[in-house]
Design a protein around this motif. Structure first.
Motif, PDB file in Angstrom:
ATOM      1  N   LEU A  75       0.796  -1.345   0.236  1.00 21.10           N
ATOM      2  CA  LEU A  75      -0.409  -0.059   0.396  1.00 21.10           C
ATOM      3  C   LEU A  75       1.084   1.903  -0.142  1.00 21.10           C
ATOM      4  CD1 LEU A  75      -2.688  -1.042   3.066  1.00 21.10           C
ATOM      5  CD2 LEU A  75      -3.117  -0.812   0.516  1.00 21.10           C
ATOM      6  N   ALA A  76       0.502   2.187  -0.603  1.00 18.61           N
ATOM      7  CA  ALA A  76       0.921   3.464  -0.060  1.00 18.61           C
ATOM      8  C   ALA A  76       0.672   3.901   1.446  1.00 18.61           C
ATOM      9  CB  ALA A  76       0.351   4.967  -1.561  1.00 18.61           C
ATOM     10  N   PRO A  77       1.513   4.764   1.542  1.00 18.73           N
ATOM     11  CA  PRO A  77       1.668   5.595   2.634  1.00 18.73           C
ATOM     12  C   PRO A  77       0.671   6.291   3.257  1.00 18.73           C
ATOM     13  CG  PRO A  77       3.691   5.935   1.842  1.00 18.73           C
ATOM     14  CD  PRO A  77       3.179   5.611   0.731  1.00 18.73           C
ATOM     15  N   ARG A  78      -0.069   6.438   2.035  1.00 16.96           N
ATOM     16  CA  ARG A  78      -1.291   7.472   2.151  1.00 16.96           C
ATOM     17  C   ARG A  78      -2.751   6.467   2.750  1.00 16.96           C
ATOM     18  NH1 ARG A  78      -6.024   8.164   0.271  1.00 16.96           N
ATOM     19  NH2 ARG A  78      -7.820  10.144   0.554  1.00 16.96           N
ATOM     20  N   ASP A  79      -2.534   5.160   2.008  1.00 17.13           N
ATOM     21  CA  ASP A  79      -3.518   4.324   2.229  1.00 17.13           C
ATOM     22  C   ASP A  79      -3.641   3.870   3.670  1.00 17.13           C
ATOM     23  OD1 ASP A  79      -3.887   4.202  -0.298  1.00 17.13           O
ATOM     24  OD2 ASP A  79      -2.443   2.807  -0.811  1.00 17.13           O
ATOM     25  N   VAL A  80      -2.366   3.582   4.223  1.00 17.54           N
ATOM     26  CA  VAL A  80      -2.366   2.921   5.842  1.00 17.54           C
ATOM     27  C   VAL A  80      -2.941   4.170   6.530  1.00 17.54           C
ATOM     28  CG1 VAL A  80      -0.111   2.883   7.906  1.00 17.54           C
ATOM     29  CG2 VAL A  80      -0.498   1.865   4.870  1.00 17.54           C
ATOM     30  N   ALA A  81      -1.642   5.411   6.224  1.00 17.52           N
ATOM     31  CA  ALA A  81      -2.600   7.017   7.546  1.00 17.52           C
ATOM     32  C   ALA A  81      -4.447   6.328   6.939  1.00 17.52           C
ATOM     33  CB  ALA A  81      -2.586   8.118   6.840  1.00 17.52           C
ATOM     34  N   VAL A  82      -5.186   6.478   6.096  1.00 12.18           N
ATOM     35  CA  VAL A  82      -6.593   6.340   6.003  1.00 12.18           C
ATOM     36  C   VAL A  82      -6.924   4.756   7.360  1.00 12.18           C
ATOM     37  CG1 VAL A  82      -8.045   5.716   4.902  1.00 12.18           C
ATOM     38  CG2 VAL A  82      -6.823   7.506   3.824  1.00 12.18           C
ATOM     39  N   LEU A  83      -6.079   3.759   6.765  1.00  8.75           N
ATOM     40  CA  LEU A  83      -6.497   2.635   7.589  1.00  8.75           C
ATOM     41  C   LEU A  83      -6.261   3.112   9.034  1.00  8.75           C
ATOM     42  CD1 LEU A  83      -5.290  -0.060   5.457  1.00  8.75           C
ATOM     43  CD2 LEU A  83      -7.253   0.844   5.315  1.00  8.75           C
TER      44      LEU A  83
END
Lengths: 505, 96
Positions: A75-83
């Protein structure tokens, strides 16, 4: 938070060793060929910009994680921030379900079992969270002799273990030479048909030439945990005049390992030192940097949670201690963000929580029958020896009880060590995990190693459930998915009944 | 660690051996105790136990597919000219 004063007294020999090494470390840091991959501002900004993700955003990331799995894409860093910022319990159920799906897709429903072996506790560092810190006078430190290591190994193989993570303190008595000698001792020790077939390492970062030496004795994976990726927290808990106080030296410890030829490396964080959301992004950035520089991501990711240690107040007072709910989220996000990596859940956690998180988090490896006191396996009946332990574990079940529990929940317990003995390492292993085909080997070798366990070590109740339920179940799976392999496994199962051992693919 | 150019040459050899012998996968490994450390290879696994043979003191060849004894000898002969230089690179100069 840190104790740089009176209690931190090294012997002249320790001080000389530490200072000489520290000078070399500083020199390396001054000339290092890498730029830090932890951008503090960027990570904080990502977390702040995504504090309230919309439902559709979270669902999109979950969908992306599923699509990424057979391609081995992170995943991209933003995706991880979302989760990490998702709060809706229903979405979390979808996330847990996906973590389990990814695990099944890549590794199948097997759990690889290992034991940690603490061989030395003296340490020249003085980390605020660690029971083995030099300034902790409540701990009786020791470094095992080769004879003592042999006793530990005999106790471990006597109950059926085949895989270890050997843990070393950072100290002149346990430098890379001792590491090599002790690893060779582990491999050379036999007890009847019992033997350790894979030795992984958890130790301080080394210089490249030292890694080359450790590599030469045939290790599995080399683990270096950053503990925390957050610069300020790192500084607060690691005194600046110590080896471990050198953030960048540690951050690129596994880059040097790869330069030294070790191509199975493992990362981890000690959750509880700083905001767990930040640390997840740190882990992702670390994995991305390894991929970028070497084309090889982390073989495993560990997420030990800070637990109580003798005379170590930070372990119970840190404002960032992670509760069970968030811990389950951490494990699941690790699985979604890096689908191909092994995911290690340890005996720091209680049996009920481990049972819950195996599935919710998509866990692939666990320790069992664990003792973490230095010399603890020779005293197996004592669950805890606090004055010899770095921290306290809560799952003290025997290996057999643990395996029985796994069987009751339908998992295939595995002692597989075939991959690194058949040349499936580094760049040859990664495509298998990234294309989600490694499970074909995992299930076949899991069945064979579990059968060995059932024949040689299991209690009657474990033998019963293993023989009548687990092995037939996974043979059926193999038959459906890799029929050629299934017929070979069936033949090998018969060979094992006729006392052949260590049959693998 | 072996030099990039040596690795490339080994990779070409793996490719050649794989294609000429109609194998599914061929790869070279460095022998380090129990570890068979992947160096480079060509092709895809068959999800079976790979066969292998030593081609030097610290070097072994693994393959998925079928190779006759005579073919194995031929492969040894192909690899041999590179062995001396390669073994020198693989030879661990242990300071222990």
């Amino acid at each position: 938070m840190i104790d740089e004063g009176a209690t931190y007294m090294l012997s002249p020999h320790e001080e000389r060793w530490r200072n000489e090494r520290l000078a070399r470390v500083m020199k390396w840091q001054a000339a290092m060929p890498y730029k830090s991959f932890i951008d503090d501002r960027q990570i904080q900004a990502l977390l702040e910009d995504n504090t309230q993700p919309e439902t559709k955003e979270t669902l999109a990331v979950i969908e992306k994680a599923r699509a990424n799995t057979p391609k081995g894409i992170m995943l991209a860093p933003r995706d991880v921030a979302v989760l990490a910022n998702t709060k809706d319990p229903e979405l979390w159920e979808a996330l847990f379900e996906t973590a389990d799906w990814i695990k099944q897709k890549v590794y199948g429903n097997r759990i690889v079992l290992f034991a940690p072996l603490y061989v030395s506790s003296p340490c020249v560092n003085n980390c605020a969270y660690c029971g083995f810190r030099h300034g902790n006078r409540s701990i009786r430190t020791r470094t095992l002799s080769m004879d003592e290591i042999e006793q530990e190994i005999k106790a471990l193989v006597d109950v059926g273990h085949k895989r270890l993570i050997v843990v070393y303190g950072e100290h002149p008595s346990s430098d890379y030479r001792y590491m090599c000698k002790s690893i060779q001792k582990v491999y050379a020790t036999r007890n009847g048909t019992g033997e350790i077939r894979r030795v992984n390492i958890n130790a301080a970062p080394l210089f490249t030439d030292e890694y080359e030496e450790v590599h030469s004795v045939g290790i599995g994976t080399y683990q270096v945990f950053q503990e925390t990726y957050h610069y300020d927290t790192y500084r607060r808990v690691h005194p600046s005049n110590t080896l471990k106080g050198q953030y960048l030296w540690r951050l690129f410890g596994l880059h040097r390992a790869l330069e030294g030829g070790i191509d199975d490396v493992a990362i981890g964080v000690l959750f509880g030192l700083y905001d767990w959301r930040y640390e997840l992004l740190g882990l992702l950035c670390h994995a991305m940097s390894l991929e970028k520089e070497f084309g090889i991501g982390p073989h495993t990711i560990s997420y030990p949670r800070m637990v109580s240690a003798l005379s170590t107040p930070l372990t119970t007072t840190s404002p960032y201690l992670v509760n069970n709910k968030n811990f389950a989220k951490i494990v699941a996000i690790v699985r979604l963000m890096c689908p191909y990596t092994g995911s290690i859940l340890t005996a720091r956690e209680t049996p009920p929580l481990r049972r819950e998180i195996i599935r919710k988090g998509g866990v692939s490896q666990m320790d069992a029958g664990t003792r973490i006191a230095v010399g603890g396996y020779a005293e197996m009946k004592r669950e805890h020896i606090p004055e010899k332990e770095q921290f306290q574990i809560t799952d003290t079940r025997s290996l057999d009880d643990f395996i029985y529990d796994l069987c009751e929940n339908g998992y295939l317990p595995s002692f597989c060590t075939a991959g690194y003995r058949e040349g499936r390492t580094g760049a040859n292993f990664m495509p298998l995990a990234k294309h989600a085909t490694v499970k074909n080997f995992c299930i076949a070798n899991g069945i064979l190693t579990f059968k060995e366990y059932l024949l040689d070590y299991a209690s009657p109740k474990t033998r019963e459930i293993g023989t009548t339920v687990i092995i037939p179940t996974y043979l059926r799976w193999l038959n459906e998915h890799v029929p050629v392999l299934a017929s070979r496994v069936r033949k090998h199962l018969k060979d094992e009944e006729e006392n052949q051992r260590d049959l693998h693919f | 660690m072996i030099a990039k150019t040596t690795k490339q040459r080994l990779g070409e050899l793996a490719r050649q051996i794989c294609i000429e012998n109609n194998l599914s996968q061929v790869y070279f490994v460095q022998v380090l105790g129990s570890r068979r450390h992947y160096l480079i290879g060509f092709g895809k696994t068959l999800f079976s136990k790979p066969e292998h043979m030593a081609v030097g003191k610290h070097l072994a060849l693994f393959w998925h597919g079928s190779l006759s004894k005579s073919k194995r000898e031929q492969i040894r002969n192909i690899v041999e000219p590179f062995l001396d230089a390669l073994e020198q690179e693989l030879q661990h100069k242990s300071r222990l």
